[in-house]
Design an enzyme around this catalytic site. Sequence first.
Site, PDB file in Angstrom:
ATOM      1  N   TYR A 113      50.245  69.171   5.196  1.00 29.19           N
ATOM      2  CA  TYR A 113      48.817  68.832   5.199  1.00 29.19           C
ATOM      3  C   TYR A 113      48.003  70.002   4.665  1.00 29.19           C
ATOM      4  O   TYR A 113      47.570  70.861   5.439  1.00 29.19           O
ATOM      5  CB  TYR A 113      48.423  68.491   6.653  1.00 29.19           C
ATOM      6  CG  TYR A 113      47.009  68.032   6.897  1.00 29.19           C
ATOM      7  CD1 TYR A 113      46.451  66.991   6.179  1.00 29.19           C
ATOM      8  CD2 TYR A 113      46.237  68.626   7.903  1.00 29.19           C
ATOM      9  CE1 TYR A 113      45.160  66.548   6.432  1.00 29.19           C
ATOM     10  CE2 TYR A 113      44.942  68.191   8.171  1.00 29.19           C
ATOM     11  CZ  TYR A 113      44.417  67.150   7.433  1.00 29.19           C
ATOM     12  OH  TYR A 113      43.134  66.715   7.695  1.00 29.19           O
ATOM     13  N   ARG A 118      40.627  68.917   0.773  1.00 29.02           N
ATOM     14  CA  ARG A 118      41.100  68.036   1.832  1.00 29.02           C
ATOM     15  C   ARG A 118      39.937  67.338   2.545  1.00 29.02           C
ATOM     16  O   ARG A 118      38.855  67.878   2.639  1.00 29.02           O
ATOM     17  CB  ARG A 118      41.894  68.888   2.840  1.00 29.02           C
ATOM     18  CG  ARG A 118      42.908  68.142   3.626  1.00 29.02           C
ATOM     19  CD  ARG A 118      43.755  69.108   4.430  1.00 29.02           C
ATOM     20  NE  ARG A 118      42.983  69.759   5.479  1.00 29.02           N
ATOM     21  CZ  ARG A 118      43.463  70.728   6.250  1.00 29.02           C
ATOM     22  NH1 ARG A 118      44.679  71.176   6.085  1.00 29.02           N
ATOM     23  NH2 ARG A 118      42.708  71.271   7.197  1.00 29.02           N
ATOM     24  N   ASP A 119      40.211  66.150   3.064  1.00 28.22           N
ATOM     25  CA  ASP A 119      39.248  65.366   3.844  1.00 28.22           C
ATOM     26  C   ASP A 119      37.946  65.158   3.066  1.00 28.22           C
ATOM     27  O   ASP A 119      36.855  65.464   3.539  1.00 28.22           O
ATOM     28  CB  ASP A 119      38.970  66.053   5.194  1.00 28.22           C
ATOM     29  CG  ASP A 119      38.396  65.077   6.224  1.00 28.22           C
ATOM     30  OD1 ASP A 119      38.430  63.859   5.963  1.00 28.22           O
ATOM     31  OD2 ASP A 119      37.901  65.534   7.265  1.00 28.22           O
ATOM     32  N   SER A 125      37.809  68.120   8.359  1.00 29.60           N
ATOM     33  CA  SER A 125      39.050  68.892   8.367  1.00 29.60           C
ATOM     34  C   SER A 125      39.292  69.537   7.013  1.00 29.60           C
ATOM     35  O   SER A 125      40.426  69.626   6.551  1.00 29.60           O
ATOM     36  CB  SER A 125      40.235  67.982   8.711  1.00 29.60           C
ATOM     37  OG  SER A 125      39.981  67.260   9.875  1.00 29.60           O
ATOM     38  N   ASP A 166      45.362  61.122   5.661  1.00 24.82           N
ATOM     39  CA  ASP A 166      43.947  61.025   5.317  1.00 24.82           C
ATOM     40  C   ASP A 166      43.632  61.307   3.850  1.00 24.82           C
ATOM     41  O   ASP A 166      42.514  61.683   3.539  1.00 24.82           O
ATOM     42  CB  ASP A 166      43.152  62.065   6.139  1.00 24.82           C
ATOM     43  CG  ASP A 166      42.250  61.366   7.133  1.00 24.82           C
ATOM     44  OD1 ASP A 166      42.228  60.129   7.107  1.00 24.82           O
ATOM     45  OD2 ASP A 166      41.571  62.062   7.892  1.00 24.82           O
ATOM     46  N   ASP A 344      39.924  66.680  18.826  1.00 20.73           N
ATOM     47  CA  ASP A 344      39.651  66.163  17.476  1.00 20.73           C
ATOM     48  C   ASP A 344      38.382  66.769  16.890  1.00 20.73           C
ATOM     49  O   ASP A 344      38.079  66.569  15.716  1.00 20.73           O
ATOM     50  CB  ASP A 344      39.444  64.639  17.529  1.00 20.73           C
ATOM     51  CG  ASP A 344      40.698  63.903  17.972  1.00 20.73           C
ATOM     52  OD1 ASP A 344      41.787  64.270  17.520  1.00 20.73           O
ATOM     53  OD2 ASP A 344      40.568  62.948  18.767  1.00 20.73           O
TER      54      ASP A 344
HETATM   55  C1  LIG Z   1      45.411  59.285   8.665  1.00 18.34           C
HETATM   56  C2  LIG Z   1      44.383  58.369   9.194  1.00 18.34           C
HETATM   57  O1  LIG Z   1      44.451  57.173   9.025  1.00 18.34           O
HETATM   58  N1  LIG Z   1      43.420  58.915   9.845  1.00 18.34           N
HETATM   59  C3  LIG Z   1      42.343  58.112  10.333  1.00 18.34           C
HETATM   60  C4  LIG Z   1      42.660  57.665  11.691  1.00 18.34           C
HETATM   61  O2  LIG Z   1      41.657  56.833  12.135  1.00 18.34           O
HETATM   62  C5  LIG Z   1      40.387  57.417  12.203  1.00 18.34           C
HETATM   63  C6  LIG Z   1      39.456  56.402  12.786  1.00 18.34           C
HETATM   64  O3  LIG Z   1      39.358  55.242  12.050  1.00 18.34           O
HETATM   65  C7  LIG Z   1      39.967  57.900  10.839  1.00 18.34           C
HETATM   66  O4  LIG Z   1      38.726  58.555  10.906  1.00 18.34           O
HETATM   67  C8  LIG Z   1      41.029  58.839  10.332  1.00 18.34           C
HETATM   68  O5  LIG Z   1      40.699  59.245   9.051  1.00 18.34           O
END
Ligand SMILES: CC(=O)N[C@H]1CO[C@H](CO)[C@@H](O)[C@@H]1O
Length: 378
Positions: A113, A118-119, A125, A166, A344
Site C-alpha cells: 500500500y 494515494r487515496d 490516507s 482503495d 480509522d
Molecule cells: C478498500 C475499500 O473498499 N475501502 C473502502 C471501504 O469502505 C469505506 C466505506 O464505504 C470506504 O470509504 C473505503 O474507501
Amino acid sequence: MRLSVLLAALSAGEIVSAAPSSKPLPGGDVNPFVGKTPFANPKWAAKLDQTKRAFLAKGDVANAKKVSKVQQVGTFVWVSRRADLVNIDDAIASARAEQRRTRKKQIVGLVLYNLPDRDCSAGESAGELHSDQDGLGIYKREFIKPYAEKVAAAKDLTFAIVLEPDSLANLVTNMGIELCAKAAPVYREGIAHAIASLQYDHVHLYMDAAHGGWLGWDQNLPLAAKEFAEVVKLAGEGKKIRGFVTNVSNYNPFNATVRENYTEWSNSWDESHYATSLAPFLETEGLPAHFIVDQGRVHLPGARKEWGEWCNVAPSGFGPAPTTKTNNTVVDALVWVKPGGESDGQCGMEGAPRAGEWFDEYAQMLVKNAHPSVFDRH
Ligand SMILES: CC(=O)N[C@H]1CO[C@H](CO)[C@@H](O)[C@@H]1O
Ligand SMILES: *[C@@H]1O[C@H](CO)[C@@H](O)[C@H](O)[C@H]1NC(C)=O
Ligand SMILES: *[C@@H]1O[C@H](CO)[C@@H](O)[C@H](O)[C@H]1NC(C)=O
Ligand SMILES: *[C@@H]1O[C@H](CO)[C@@H](O)[C@H](O)[C@H]1NC(C)=O
C-alpha cells in the site's frame, strides 16, 4: 534433496517434509489458504496486551480471557511506506519460528500500500509518494523491488498479498475528481509493475475490489471488471493474480443476518453476495473469480445509517475468525486484513485518535462484540 542442501534449508528455517509437494499442476486452481495457518502478528498481539490490562483493571476476567484468544488470530501485516519494509523481515522471522514450533505451514498475509498520489478521492490516507516528484520511479525502485526480493527469498513460507486497497475503484467511479483522473495512469502502471514483480509460486496476489457498497451496484460491476482486466494485461503476457480482496478496512458483514435498509437496491448487500455478483463479469474478462474478504471488523445490525460510513463505526465487533469454510465457491477465505483496534481517523466513535493510532476503547468494544467463532478455536 542432497544432505548439504537439506542442512542449508533447515538452517534457513525451512520445514522439510517427506510428503509429496502439493505444488499445483500447471494451470491448477488451488486455494492457497487451505491447510495453512494464517500468520498471527506478535506486534499486533502486543498492542492488545493493553486491552487485556484494561479489562483486568475493571475486574472483567471473562473479557480479558477473550483477548488472549483474539491475540492468536491471524491478521495481515501492512507495508504502507518504504520505512515499513522492515515489517516484512519481522513477519518472515516470526512466521518461520512459528512454523518450526508447530510444524504447520504458515500463510503470511501482507498488504502492499504505497502508490503515488494515494487515496485520490478522500485524501485521508495520502501517502509518502507523489507522481510529480518521481513517485512512480521511487515506488518501483525503492518499494516494489525490495518488497519482491524479500518475499521471493522466503520460499519456505506462503504469502497472500493484498494489492493497493482503495486505488482502482477510484478509477471506476471517481474520475470526475481531478486528482483521481491525474492518478489513473500512475495507479495502473504501478499496480501492473507490482503484479509483474511478484510472480512466484509461493506468492498469491489479490487485487483490491473495494466492497459491495461501492462497486457492487449493477452498473459498476462490468466497469470494475474491465478496469481490473486492463491492469492485469498491462502487467504482461502470462502474468497472473490469484483473485480479489474486498472490504479492506471496512465493516460490511460477509454473511449478513439482517439486510440493512440502505442496501435496498443492490444485489451486493453483503460481501458474499458481492463476490457472487462480480464473479461472472471477471470471468467474462478472463480474470480469476476468487476472493478473500476482510472480516477484521464487522458492524452490528443497525450501526450505520448509510453504507458510506467507514470511520470507527460503532457498535462493531471482531468478525468471524479467518476460515476457508466460506459456503461460497468463489471465496477462498475470510481473513482479517485490517488489524482491529487501530483508529480509522478522528471520526466515528467518540474519543477517536488519529488514523493508525491505538484506540483502546474501540478495541475493548470489538472484543465484547466479537463473533463467537473467534473463541471456538482451540
Ligand atoms: C478498500 C475499500 O473498499 N475501502 C473502502 C471501504 O469502505 C469505506 C466505506 O464505504 C470506504 O470509504 C473505503 O474507501
Ligand atoms: C428498515 O426500515 C423499516 C421501516 O422503516 C424498519 O422497521 C426496520 O427496522 C429497518 N431495518 C433496519 C435493519 O434498520
Ligand atoms: C456456512 O453455513 C453453515 C451452515 O449453515 C454455518 O454454520 C456457517 O456459519 C456458514 N459460514 C459462513 C462463513 O457464513
Ligand atoms: C449464512 O449463515 C447462515 C446461518 O448461519 C447459513 O445458513 C448460510 O448458509 C450462510 N450463508 C453463506 C453464504 O455463508
